[in-house]
Design a protein around this motif. Structure first.
Motif, PDB file in Angstrom:
ATOM      1  N   TYR A 189     -10.874 -21.502  22.322  1.00 25.25           N
ATOM      2  CA  TYR A 189     -11.695 -20.374  21.867  1.00 25.25           C
ATOM      3  C   TYR A 189     -12.186 -20.654  20.454  1.00 25.25           C
ATOM      4  O   TYR A 189     -11.417 -21.110  19.595  1.00 25.25           O
ATOM      5  CB  TYR A 189     -10.888 -19.074  21.866  1.00 25.25           C
ATOM      6  N   THR A 190     -13.475 -20.376  20.197  1.00 23.98           N
ATOM      7  CA  THR A 190     -14.067 -20.543  18.877  1.00 23.98           C
ATOM      8  C   THR A 190     -14.407 -19.176  18.293  1.00 23.98           C
ATOM      9  O   THR A 190     -15.115 -18.381  18.935  1.00 23.98           O
ATOM     10  CB  THR A 190     -15.341 -21.406  18.938  1.00 23.98           C
ATOM     11  N   PHE A 191     -13.905 -18.910  17.114  1.00 24.21           N
ATOM     12  CA  PHE A 191     -14.126 -17.610  16.469  1.00 24.21           C
ATOM     13  C   PHE A 191     -15.542 -17.497  15.931  1.00 24.21           C
ATOM     14  O   PHE A 191     -16.095 -18.448  15.357  1.00 24.21           O
ATOM     15  CB  PHE A 191     -13.140 -17.426  15.308  1.00 24.21           C
ATOM     16  N   ARG A 192     -16.097 -16.315  16.104  1.00 26.11           N
ATOM     17  CA  ARG A 192     -17.376 -16.014  15.474  1.00 26.11           C
ATOM     18  C   ARG A 192     -17.157 -15.571  14.033  1.00 26.11           C
ATOM     19  O   ARG A 192     -17.964 -15.859  13.162  1.00 26.11           O
ATOM     20  CB  ARG A 192     -18.106 -14.925  16.263  1.00 26.11           C
ATOM     21  N   ASP A 193     -16.049 -14.835  13.836  1.00 28.91           N
ATOM     22  CA  ASP A 193     -15.685 -14.367  12.496  1.00 28.91           C
ATOM     23  C   ASP A 193     -14.517 -15.213  11.996  1.00 28.91           C
ATOM     24  O   ASP A 193     -13.362 -15.001  12.375  1.00 28.91           O
ATOM     25  CB  ASP A 193     -15.288 -12.885  12.559  1.00 28.91           C
ATOM     26  N   ALA A 194     -14.812 -16.190  11.127  1.00 32.06           N
ATOM     27  CA  ALA A 194     -13.772 -17.084  10.619  1.00 32.06           C
ATOM     28  C   ALA A 194     -12.731 -16.335   9.805  1.00 32.06           C
ATOM     29  O   ALA A 194     -11.575 -16.772   9.708  1.00 32.06           O
ATOM     30  CB  ALA A 194     -14.407 -18.182   9.764  1.00 32.06           C
ATOM     31  N   GLY A 195     -13.111 -15.202   9.253  1.00 31.35           N
ATOM     32  CA  GLY A 195     -12.173 -14.407   8.467  1.00 31.35           C
ATOM     33  C   GLY A 195     -11.016 -13.879   9.306  1.00 31.35           C
ATOM     34  O   GLY A 195      -9.872 -13.795   8.828  1.00 31.35           O
TER      35      GLY A 195
END
Length: 283
Positions: A12-18
């Protein structure tokens, strides 16, 4: 810190890195930590695992499903998943936790994994979190036996003997070792019909019984495989201790245990024989 590598492992790749950063942050590192995400992830994890078990094991009742879920979402299970992800290299810990080895602590790794699931839910919704959880657990469920997963050794031994219409085992404390504040209990487990007498040790009576039950279950299975109708003779206690891997067998020493009636008779006969021989020589 290569967070892309972690995301690849998660699938899974996050859209919100925060959110990813927060999920990896322990409270010892900063005020924006992962405890609230952990709370959220824990709930999602339980829901998804329950759904997977419900769909997969249609013949299990509520009690067995609950047992399976509890075993799959407990700290040790989450820690093992975190280990496969090599999650420790991505943790954000305070200086004190780093020095004390917090990156190896099962509780921190398990909590961080739950926080990641909570972050995925907030980032993309329930379906995304469900897919990641299923990817963790489907391979595990392919390799476990739902009838035994999560059951302790005493329960498994009891069920095994009941299925063979054999009386339940008995457990006896045969010795305690060590100082009062750190005692170790040596427990005997007996299954008379199969001629089984084994010994286990543990830091409590219960732990000792579990150790003995595990060994008894192994021996009982072997005995019935070799000869379903006949029992196995009990091995000497020293041999059982060696088999269980729970004690170092020392050189044979005089026993402080009272002699059996049979042994007393043999000893008496031996003394009488020696006295007779001595008398003959004197004459």
């Amino acid at each position: 810190m290569n967070l892309q590598l972690l995301q690849t492992r998660l699938g899974y790749t996050f859209r919100d890195a925060g959110l990813l950063q927060q999920a990896l942050t322990h409270r010892s590192h900063s005020s924006l930590h992962n405890e609230r995400l952990e709370f959220l992830g824990d709930s999602i994890l339980n829901c998804v695992v329950a759904s997977v078990l419900y769909d997969r094991f249609t013949g299990l009742d509520e009690g067995d499903l609950s047992r399976l879920r509890a075993n799959l979402v407990k700290q040790q299970s989450l820690y093992e998943i975190a280990q496969k992800l090599e999650l420790s290299q991505f943790l954000r810990l305070g200086e004190g936790e780093l020095k004390s080895g917090g990156f190896r602590r099962p509780s921190i790794l398990a909590d961080t994994l739950e926080a990641l699931l909570g972050a995925i839910y907030l980032d993309s919704g329930f379906d995304a979190a469900r897919d990641v959880i299923r990817a963790f657990y489907i391979p595990i469920l392919d390799t476990v036996d739902p009838r035994t997963l999560g059951k302790d050794a005493k329960t498994l031994l009891q069920e095994f003997l009941q299925s063979k219409k054999i009386s339940l085992p008995t457990y006896n404390v045969v010795a305690t070792h060590g100082a009062a504040h750190s005692q170790e209990f040596e427990i005997e487990c007996l299954v008379p019909k199969l001629g089984i007498q084994v010994f286990g040790r543990g830091g409590s009576r219960r732990a000792g019984e579990q150790a003995a039950a595990r060994l008894a279950l192994e021996v009982a299975g072997q005995a019935l495989q070799k000869s379903p109708a006949a029992g196995r003779k009990a091995k000497p206690r020293a041999a059982q201790l060696k088999l269980a891997g729970i004690a170092t067998v020392q050189d044979t020493a005089p026993s402080d245990e009272p002699a059996t009636a049979e042994q007393s008779t043999k000893d008496a006969r031996g003394d009488a024989k020696q006295q007779k021989q001595a008398g003959s020589k004197s004459a």
